[in-house]
Structure formats: structure tokens, C-alpha cells
Design a protein around this motif. Structure first.
Motif, PDB file in Angstrom:
ATOM      1  N   UNK A 210       4.554  10.900   1.854  1.00  0.00           N
ATOM      2  CA  UNK A 210       4.407   9.553   1.435  1.00  0.00           C
ATOM      3  C   UNK A 210       3.412   8.544   2.480  1.00  0.00           C
ATOM      4  N   UNK A 211       4.108   8.685   3.747  1.00  0.00           N
ATOM      5  CA  UNK A 211       3.505   8.111   4.844  1.00  0.00           C
ATOM      6  C   UNK A 211       1.909   8.594   5.004  1.00  0.00           C
ATOM      7  N   UNK A 212       1.690   9.691   4.821  1.00  0.00           N
ATOM      8  CA  UNK A 212       0.190  10.319   4.956  1.00  0.00           C
ATOM      9  C   UNK A 212      -0.644   9.568   3.952  1.00  0.00           C
ATOM     10  N   UNK A 213      -0.143   9.574   2.767  1.00  0.00           N
ATOM     11  CA  UNK A 213      -0.571   8.997   1.600  1.00  0.00           C
ATOM     12  C   UNK A 213      -1.075   7.574   1.904  1.00  0.00           C
ATOM     13  N   UNK A 214      -0.287   6.904   2.369  1.00  0.00           N
ATOM     14  CA  UNK A 214      -0.423   5.355   2.657  1.00  0.00           C
ATOM     15  C   UNK A 214      -1.600   5.218   3.620  1.00  0.00           C
TER      16      UNK A 214
ATOM     17  N   UNK B 138      -2.733  -8.239   0.051  1.00  0.00           N
ATOM     18  CA  UNK B 138      -3.656  -6.919  -0.616  1.00  0.00           C
ATOM     19  C   UNK B 138      -3.253  -5.986   0.509  1.00  0.00           C
ATOM     20  N   UNK B 139      -2.062  -5.199   0.003  1.00  0.00           N
ATOM     21  CA  UNK B 139      -1.619  -4.141   0.792  1.00  0.00           C
ATOM     22  C   UNK B 139      -1.329  -2.797  -0.237  1.00  0.00           C
ATOM     23  N   UNK B 140      -1.212  -1.867   0.321  1.00  0.00           N
ATOM     24  CA  UNK B 140      -0.653  -0.770  -0.334  1.00  0.00           C
ATOM     25  C   UNK B 140       0.317  -0.771  -1.410  1.00  0.00           C
ATOM     26  N   UNK B 141       1.445  -1.552  -1.099  1.00  0.00           N
ATOM     27  CA  UNK B 141       2.762  -1.700  -1.852  1.00  0.00           C
ATOM     28  C   UNK B 141       2.112  -2.619  -3.179  1.00  0.00           C
ATOM     29  N   UNK B 142       1.118  -3.294  -3.055  1.00  0.00           N
ATOM     30  CA  UNK B 142       0.724  -4.275  -4.372  1.00  0.00           C
ATOM     31  C   UNK B 142       0.002  -3.329  -5.426  1.00  0.00           C
ATOM     32  N   UNK B 143      -0.267  -2.148  -4.903  1.00  0.00           N
ATOM     33  CA  UNK B 143      -0.756  -1.296  -6.185  1.00  0.00           C
ATOM     34  C   UNK B 143       0.222  -1.049  -7.275  1.00  0.00           C
ATOM     35  N   UNK B 144       1.596  -1.024  -6.772  1.00  0.00           N
ATOM     36  CA  UNK B 144       2.746  -0.687  -7.842  1.00  0.00           C
ATOM     37  C   UNK B 144       2.889  -1.988  -8.690  1.00  0.00           C
TER      38      UNK B 144
END
Length: 593
Positions: A534-538, A552-558
Motif C-alpha cells: 500500500x505504501x509503495x502504491x501511494x 488534494x491528497x492520495x486519500x481523497x481518491x476514496x
């Protein structure tokens, strides 16, 4: 592990032990007890009989015990209680989640499994309950009210009404109604929400809130309907208004940028209310392992000038009051022996963790591996979609082959706004303007014709590849962000073939993936391996998107499809307006050539 009544024979033994007539089963000696009632730190020994505390007495008063643990210099706190969590956000099964958080000192969680419920219906909640049995973590479940979170604007894998709520609320493992996200339905008295609230009120159990953006008369109306807590805090003023209105606050760690102003506002009050509790809400697997769950929030709040004793009270005694659990939250006779022995109040390192009187962890490591519940089959094969083609990701305007069109689009991340843009259409396909990307959503639960929906995204930059997820709050349909159909189809098909998860693609090839075949949201991997993936993907996602915290962060995709919130969002049913509760035609005007 949801029991809260000690049998009479055990209590009789505890009485005899407290009087010094029989030995304790376990005696914790030479420690400092953090008294959550008075705020004092007292030198005391703690005698345990069975799973309960029998006595808290002066050091050295008793010595007879089957087991004696010398905790010289340590500080004893009740086990931490997380008052609102979606375990699904860790992408771990309950036993693997428990293996991490218990070692950190969290001994009780209030799990809202509405992510599982939105895929599997009542069966998803049954899976949550059954898979949480016989763990060192006390898992108390809530009955999801938000299935889906916004009826009419999205379609998940099920629809919950009053009857489903009555069924779940009748289960002893369920302690209340989970966060009520359909704020519009509550305030305007929709039939569905009236049924759900009536079921909750008639059960006599808790009704959890989701009051994001509500204020003034709308907030008052929401509370009058029966809601009694909220974790959707957006500012210090928002937190104060909700506290003054009588809500139990659940300060969460998933939005840390808000904490400095919220803690400053709380410190300015005449006293810290007993209606302030803590929760994690959503924590990804790598953060859970590296930073911690609720313990990380405790430490963060202390760094913002709250006293350690006050923060621990929020996470223990206040939480027990909220949960209506008089057996938890205190180191006192008659309470369940869930205890953390911290090295100090400065570092809050858990030297030892006791659950129901047994030492289950030392030095942040669990002493055994929790087993998966026997006889429980994880729900697989929930991606009910066929393989896609690149053409499925080409945005088209009905009845326009060549020309121009003026379109509504989504602007921003988290707090979205409406915007408009004029685009060229060539050979039936919208040509993405500079600075824009595409969001694409397709229903994956097999409940309606899964025609893909698309909208233009502004404020996310030009994505240099594609990001796909089947974990998308709250209906958990298949969502893909990108610009190139060739990239988007690669990421989407990876998730369809693997049973769900997250994937990145770039230049027509797969860049990274995390398989989540259990309901399209939970992994089968060991926690450490999942966290690494998961960390690698992020980290690799930064090759595709230019992230700009805090929104606008990775978490916002969800959360891009969370239609219950104000503003525009794309769902499997189309482009929606969360404020008006309408599905909106994105085409404003066309000019054929």
C-alpha cells in the motif's frame, strides 16, 4: 468480545480477594494509576480476579496472587476505546487489525461496517460480527444507516430501510445506529430516514451522527431527530457549535490539519467536557503499523498542548460513558481489567497491555497471533463486471460527432464546487482541455445496467496515468481517474480480474497494485506485506498526480464519489449535486460543426 456482565460467582470471588481473604489471579504492583475521575496520578497496586478488577489499593497492602507483575515506575491507564472506526479502511481482516491495535493499547472499538454493508447488505454486517468473535480486541458493531449514503444519487450493493435496521439492532453485538449520513433525509423527514431513526430510538441504543457542514437551525433539527454524536468536524467553530448543541464530539485522527485550531478552542473553554471522545475513522494499513491507530491521535493531541491525562480520559472514561459501558474506561473495582502500562506520560510507549485480566502484549508486540474466526467464509467475487475496452473510457456527447460543447465539471478535491468549461468534440469524443482530467465510475454490484459515467475534473491537474479503486466511499463502485483511455482501461481491468483493490497504470502498463479480493476492500495478505504494498502504491501515485495537501491528497481518491456531501460528485448514476439532491445533466450547450 462484547460481554459486559460479570457472572455472580466471579464477583463473589472478587469480593473475597478485595478483602484479602483469597489470592488475586493477578496483581500489578508498584505502578502509578492514572485516575480518570479525579485527574490524580496515584501510587497503587491493582488486584485482578478473572477478567475484572477486584481492588485498587495502596502499594504493598496485599501480596497473595497467582501472578505478580512488577510495573515499577509505569503509568496505568484503562485500555483505549475508539468510538468510531471503519476497519475496512485498514484493508485488513478483523483478526489482523486486532493484532496491530491491541499491541498499541486499543482494547475496544466501535466499528461501523458500512463499507462492507454497501457491498454485501446485511450479510456484510453479519460477516463483521462473526469475524470479530474471540479476538483480544473488543469489537462492538453499529448497524449501518448509510446503505446507500445518498439514496437516489447512487446505488450500492443493498438498500437498508427500517426492517433491516430492526434486524441488526436486535443483535447483542450491535450497540446502535451507525453514522447517519443522509443529513438531507433527516432534516426533511424522508420516509426511509424516519424508519431508520425510529428503529434506533425504539431500540434504546446509540444513534451516531455525520453532521458535516450542518449549523444553526439545520444542526438543531438534526439533533432533534435523535442523533447524539459527530466526528465530521470541519473547524474549531464547527466543533464548538456542536459541543454547545449537546453532541458528543469524536475528534478524529484522519484529518490532522484541523487539530491545532480545535484543541486551541477546547483549551479556551472553562473546562474540558466529558462529551469529548476520540476516534480514528479511517487509517490505512501502513500508517496503522508505522504511526499507530488511536495511540497516534492521543500523542498528536498532546503535542497540541492538551495534558496527557486529559487526552487519555477522552480516549477511555469519556468513551465508556458515550458507549454506555459502565464496565469499561476506569481502573476501579468492578470494571473490566483492560489496562495499559505506559513507560511514561511523555512517550506513552505501551510496556504491557492487559485485556480482560490477561497480559496480551509487551513492548508493542502481541504475545500471540489472533486466529481468524472459525467457520466464517470471507466474501469474494464481488466485482460483477466484464473486462473493459479503451473505448469505455472515451467521454462522448450524445448527438454530437464534431463541434464544441459547454459542460458542467467538478472543481476541487474534498470540498468540491461547480464549474463550466467549453470542450472540442472530434469523431464523437470529448477532447480533454489542458489542466483537466477525467473521473469515471461504473456500478459493480450487479443491481443495474452498469453504463459507465464520466465527468471532467478541474483542480487535480493533468494526471500522467490512471488511478483505479474499488474502495470508494460509500457505495464502493469502480472508480478510475486519469486522462488516457489506454491507461485507464489497464488499471480498471486489473481490479476486475483480481476481485478489487487499487491499481496504478502509466504508459499503457500496470505500475502498481494492491489486491483486495474480500468484498473488493480487504486483503488476504499479512499486515506487514499489505502495508508495504500500500505504501509503495501511494508513493508511486506521485508519478501520476501532483499532490497538494491538505485536500488534494492520495486519500481523497476514496472520497471523490461521496454524494451525501455538498457540491458536485460523480456516482454510478451520473453527475450529482449533493446540496440539491439531484442528478444533473453535464451538457449545458452544444455547437455542432
Amino acid at each position: 468480545m462484547t460481554e459486559n456482565i460479570a457472572p455472580l460467582p466471579l464477583r463473589q470471588r472478587a469480593v473475597q480477594a478485595a478483602l484479602g481473604k483469597i489470592p488475586f489471579d493477578r496483581l500489578l504492583i508498584n505502578a502509578n494509576v492514572i485516575d480518570m475521575v479525579t485527574g490524580e496520578i496515584r501510587e497503587a497496586d491493582v488486584g485482578i480476579t478473572g477478567n475484572m478488577i477486584a481492588s485498587v489499593h495502596p502499594r504493598g497492602k496485599f501480596s497473595q496472587a497467582e501472578n505478580v507483575d512488577d510495573l515499577t515506575g509505569r503509568y496505568l491507564s484503562p485500555g483505549l476505546i475508539d468510538t468510531h472506526v471503519h476497519i475496512e479502511s485498514s484493508h485488513l481482516s478483523p483478526e489482523k487489525y486486532a493484532g496491530i491495535v491491541v499491541a498499541q493499547g486499543t482494547t475496544t472499538v466501535f466499528w461501523d461496517p458500512h463499507e462492507l454493508a454497501n457491498v454485501l447488505g446485511v450479510a456484510g454486517v453479519q460477516y463483521a460480527v462473526e469475524s470479530s468473535r474471540n479476538l483480544p480486541l473488543r469489537v462492538i458493531c453499529a448497524a449501518p444507516s448509510s446503505v446507500p449514503s445518498t439514496p437516489g444519487l447512487e446505488m450500492s450493493g443493498a438498500d437498508f430501510h427500517g426492517q433491516e435496521m430492526q434486524t441488526m439492532l436486535s443483535w447483542p453485538e450491535v450497540a446502535g445506529v451507525a453514522e447517519v449520513m443522509d443529513m438531507h433525509g433527516v432534516i426533511n423527514g424522508s420516509g426511509r430516514m424516519l424508519e431508520i431513526l425510529e428503529a434506533g430510538l425504539n431500540s434504546g441504543k446509540l444513534i451516531e451522527g455525520h453532521a458535516r457542514g450542518l449549523k444553526d437551525e439545520q444542526l438543531q433539527a438534526y439533533l432533534a431527530a435523535g442523533v447524539t454524536s459527530d466526528h465530521e468536524l470541519t473547524s474549531a467553530q464547527d466543533a464548538l457549535e456542536k459541543l454547545r448543541a449537546g453532541l458528543t464530539l469524536q475528534i478524529r485522527g484522519s484529518h490532522p490539519y484541523l487539530l491545532p485550531e480545535i484543541t486551541a478552542a477546547l483549551l479556551a473553554l472553562p473546562h474540558l467536557s466529558s462529551q469529548i471522545t476520540l476516534c480514528t475513522d479511517d487509517v490505512p494499513p501502513d500508517h496503522l503499523l508505522e504511526k499507530g491507530g488511536l495511540i497516534a491521535l492521543v500523542k498528536l493531541l498532546i503535542s497540541h498542548r492538551l495534558r496527557a491525562e486529559d487526552v487519555l480520559r477522552m480516549a477511555t472514561f469519556n468513551a465508556a460513558i458515550r458507549m454506555q459501558r459502565s464496565d469499561l474506561g476506569l481502573i476501579a473495582p468492578g470494571r473490566t481489567a483492560d489496562i495499559i502500562a505506559f513507560d511514561s506520560l511523555e512517550n506513552l510507549h505501551p510496556h504491557a497491555v492487559y485485556v480482560a485480566g490477561n497480559c496480551v502484549a509487551k513492548e508493542s508486540k502481541l504475545l500471540f497471533t489472533p486466529a481468524a474466526a472459525s467457520g466464517v467464509t470471507p466474501p469474494l467475487d464481488t466485482m460483477r463486471l466484464s473486462a473493459l475496452t479503451a473505448d469505455d473510457f472515451c467521454m462522448k456527447i450524445p448527438e454530437l460527432t464534431n463541434g464544441k460543447a459547454r459542460l458542467r465539471n467538478i472543481k476541487g478535491a474534498r470540498f468540491t464546487q461547480w464549474s463550466e468549461v467549453t470542450v472540442d468534440v472530434k469523431d464523437g469524443v470529448v477532447q480533454l482541455p489542458e489542466g483537466f482530467s477525467l473521473i469515471w465510475v461504473q456500478h459493480r454490484h450487479g443491481r443495474h445496467d452498469a453504463t459507465p459515467k464520466m465527468a471532467l475534473l478541474e483542480g487535480w491537474g493533468e494526471l500522467r496515468g490512471a488511478i483505479a479503486t474499488s474502495y470508494s466511499h460509500d457505495s464502493h463502485n469502480l472508480v478510475v481517474l486519469g486522462r488516457s483511455p489506454a491507461d485507464m482501461v489497464v488499471a480498471a481491468n486489473q481490479l476486475i480480474s483480481s476481485g478489487g483493490g487499487m491499481a496504478l497504470s502509466q504508459n499503457g502498463t500496470l505500475l502498481a497494485k494492491v489486491d483486495m479480493p474480500i468484498a473488493g476492500m480487504l486483503s488476504e495478505l499479512p499486515a506487514e506485506q499489505l502495508a508495504e504494498q500500500f505504501k509503495n502504491l501511494r508513493e508511486l501515485s506521485a508519478q501520476i498526480a501532483d499532490w497538494e495537501p491538505p485536500y488534494r491528497v492520495f486519500k481523497a481518491i476514496e472520497g471523490t464519489c461521496l454524494a451525501c456531501n455538498a457540491g458536485p460528485h460523480l456516482t454510478d448514476l451520473g453527475l450529482t449535486d449533493g446540496g440539491l439532491r439531484e442528478i444533473v445533466d453535464p451538457v449545458l450547450e452544444i455547437w455542432p460543426e
